[in-house]
Enzyme design. Structure first.
Site, PDB file in Angstrom:
ATOM      1  CG  ASN A  52      -0.630  -0.204   2.653  1.00 45.51           C
ATOM      2  OD1 ASN A  52       0.415  -0.706   2.594  1.00 45.51           O
ATOM      3  ND2 ASN A  52      -0.808   0.676   3.428  1.00 45.51           N
ATOM      4  CB  VAL A  53       1.481   3.826  -2.114  1.00 47.17           C
ATOM      5  CG1 VAL A  53       2.386   5.120  -2.273  1.00 47.17           C
ATOM      6  CG2 VAL A  53       2.546   2.687  -2.797  1.00 47.17           C
ATOM      7  CD  GLU A  54      -1.457   5.157   4.727  1.00 46.85           C
ATOM      8  OE1 GLU A  54      -2.241   4.129   5.482  1.00 46.85           O
ATOM      9  OE2 GLU A  54      -0.957   6.121   5.404  1.00 46.85           O
ATOM     10  CG  ASN A  55      -1.488  11.277  -1.710  1.00 45.08           C
ATOM     11  OD1 ASN A  55      -2.231  12.463  -1.455  1.00 45.08           O
ATOM     12  ND2 ASN A  55      -0.602  11.423  -2.632  1.00 45.08           N
ATOM     13  CB  SER A  57      -5.313  13.558  -0.956  1.00 46.54           C
ATOM     14  OG  SER A  57      -6.559  13.491  -1.547  1.00 46.54           O
ATOM     15  CE1 TYR A  58      -4.827   8.929   5.182  1.00 49.40           C
ATOM     16  CE2 TYR A  58      -6.893   8.069   6.061  1.00 49.40           C
ATOM     17  CZ  TYR A  58      -5.538   8.397   6.181  1.00 49.40           C
ATOM     18  OH  TYR A  58      -4.797   8.137   7.392  1.00 49.40           O
ATOM     19  CD  GLU A  65      -5.452  -5.929  -0.785  1.00 46.90           C
ATOM     20  OE1 GLU A  65      -6.180  -6.470  -0.090  1.00 46.90           O
ATOM     21  OE2 GLU A  65      -4.947  -4.866  -0.910  1.00 46.90           O
ATOM     22  CB  CYS A 102      -9.013  -4.537  -2.643  1.00 49.96           C
ATOM     23  SG  CYS A 102      -7.638  -3.454  -2.724  1.00 49.96           S
TER      24      CYS A 102
END
Length: 143
Positions: A52-55, A57-58, A65, A102
């Site tokens: 996972n790659v968060e930001n 800005s969710y 996945e 996902c």
């Protein structure tokens, strides 16, 4: 069905579980602290991993996945047999199942002839839930 990771039926499933755990170590999750890794087995036995790659800005966050599936698609793979997902919840040792979004993306590449198997790996590596995408997302949206 909950199984011990050591009693998975075959070395391919054990490898996928382990690769999902390795992939989660690369997760970028400064906001939720939820590390997620995925390992996707294609029909031709090629494996793609993702994290996972968060930001900030969710809505721009990318799930593990979806990362693995996008990598596979970008390399010309569209037929998948299994996906293993492993996550670490802060201060918890619970199973973490793929989110609804996902599940829908996984279902996009499933078919009646090949219901994609999903392995949900417990954060401490002790147990795995073996299920299918049709079980996790019955009546998925499709054309």
């Amino acid at each position: 069905m909950i199984k011990s990771i050591k009693t998975l039926y075959n070395p391919i499933e054990q490898n996928l579980a382990n690769l999902s755990i390795q992939a989660r170590d690369n997760a970028y999750c400064p906001y939720s602290k939820l590390q997620v890794g995925a390992a996707l087995l294609c029909q031709d036995d090629t494996i793609f991993t993702g994290c996972n790659v968060e930001n900030a800005s969710y809505g721009m966050t990318i799930c593990a996945e979806k990362t693995a599936i996008s990598k596979a698609i970008s390399e010309g793979q569209t037929k998948f047999k299994r996906i293993a997902v492993s996550a670490i919840l802060p201060d918890s040792n619970k199973f973490v199942s793929p989110c609804g979004s996902c599940r829908q993306v996984i279902a996009e590449f499933s078919s009646p002839a090949c219901d994609i198997q999903v392995l949900i790996v417990k954060s401490d590596r002790s147990q795995v839930i073996r299920t299918t995408i049709s079980h996790l997302l019955p009546l998925s949206f499709s054309f």
